[in-house]
Design a protein around this motif. Structure first.
Motif, short mmCIF file in Angstrom:
data_model
loop_
_atom_site.label_atom_id
_atom_site.label_comp_id
_atom_site.label_asym_id
_atom_site.label_seq_id
_atom_site.Cartn_x
_atom_site.Cartn_y
_atom_site.Cartn_z
N ARG A 173 0.67 -1.29 -0.30
CA ARG A 173 -0.09 -0.03 -0.30
C ARG A 173 1.20 1.26 0.17
O ARG A 173 0.87 2.40 -0.32
CB ARG A 173 -0.85 0.07 0.54
N SER A 174 2.07 1.11 0.78
CA SER A 174 2.84 2.27 0.61
C SER A 174 3.63 2.50 -0.73
O SER A 174 3.59 3.85 -0.66
CB SER A 174 3.55 1.88 2.39
N LEU A 175 4.39 1.48 -0.75
CA LEU A 175 4.72 1.88 -2.16
C LEU A 175 3.75 2.29 -3.34
O LEU A 175 4.14 3.07 -4.78
CB LEU A 175 5.19 0.21 -2.92
N GLU A 203 14.42 0.79 -4.87
CA GLU A 203 14.70 0.12 -3.50
C GLU A 203 13.60 -0.37 -2.59
O GLU A 203 13.56 -1.54 -2.41
CB GLU A 203 15.23 1.02 -2.59
N LYS A 204 12.29 0.18 -2.24
CA LYS A 204 11.13 -0.50 -1.55
C LYS A 204 10.84 -1.38 -2.42
O LYS A 204 10.47 -2.75 -1.57
CB LYS A 204 9.80 0.39 -1.41
N THR A 205 11.15 -1.30 -3.41
CA THR A 205 10.18 -2.04 -4.63
C THR A 205 11.09 -3.74 -3.90
O THR A 205 10.50 -4.99 -4.02
CB THR A 205 10.35 -2.18 -5.80
N TYR A 211 2.24 6.25 -7.33
CA TYR A 211 1.67 7.23 -7.92
C TYR A 211 1.86 8.66 -7.90
O TYR A 211 1.59 9.20 -8.84
CB TYR A 211 0.23 6.97 -6.94
N LEU A 212 2.51 8.61 -6.88
CA LEU A 212 3.02 10.50 -6.66
C LEU A 212 4.04 10.37 -7.48
O LEU A 212 4.94 11.34 -8.55
CB LEU A 212 3.94 10.64 -4.82
N CYS A 264 -0.33 -2.82 -12.98
CA CYS A 264 0.85 -3.67 -11.70
C CYS A 264 1.63 -3.56 -10.83
O CYS A 264 1.14 -3.53 -9.30
CB CYS A 264 2.52 -3.78 -12.35
N VAL A 265 1.35 -1.47 -10.22
CA VAL A 265 1.85 -1.94 -8.22
C VAL A 265 0.50 -1.46 -7.16
O VAL A 265 0.34 -2.24 -6.84
CB VAL A 265 2.33 -0.30 -8.54
N ILE A 266 -0.53 -0.91 -8.37
CA ILE A 266 -1.76 -1.84 -7.26
C ILE A 266 -2.38 -2.97 -6.90
O ILE A 266 -3.25 -3.25 -6.44
CB ILE A 266 -3.26 -0.59 -8.06
#
Length: 119
Positions: free
Chosen positions: A14-16, A99-101, A21-22, A42-44
């Motif tokens: 959710r944070s990613l 990095e978060k991914t 989106y930003l 893909c992120v959602i």
């Protein structure tokens, strides 16, 4: 039934999603229906599939939806690298998302291994 809102992998997904989106706000307008749309889809998919799999009764089904989330993590990474290759996103903005991914990929993979061991 599991409470997906308590799962760390869902929270991080959710944070990613918010970060991505930003980040996509800075992509060129002519990519709105191309890379921007694909990246957002893909992120959602990452937290969405984690939430969906939380409702599954069997460990096998649970692991399958986690694998879909993991696939979306790798797809996202590929798209971000491509955006860097095309110089359409700023490296300073993209690196934290990459990095978060990568961290999320590792956590989802570990969670899959844990779920499979419980089966």
């Amino acid at each position: 039934m599991r409470n997906f809102k308590k799962l760390d992998v869902w929270k991080e997904g959710r944070s990613l999603t918010k970060d991505i989106y930003l980040l996509t706000n800075s992509l060129p307008a002519d990519e709105k229906f191309g890379l921007t749309s694909q990246i957002k889809r893909c992120v959602i998919s990452i937290p969405s599939n984690i939430a969906e799999d939380a409702a599954k009764e069997s460990q096998k089904d649970f692991a399958r939806f986690l694998q879909i989330s993991l696939g979306s993590c790798f797809e996202l990474e590929s798209h971000l690298i491509l955006c860097l290759d095309l110089n359409i996103i700023n490296k300073i903005d993209a690196i934290p998302c990459l990095e978060k991914t990568t961290r999320l990929q590792k956590k989802v993979y570990s969670f899959i291994k844990y779920v499979n061991a419980q089966a």
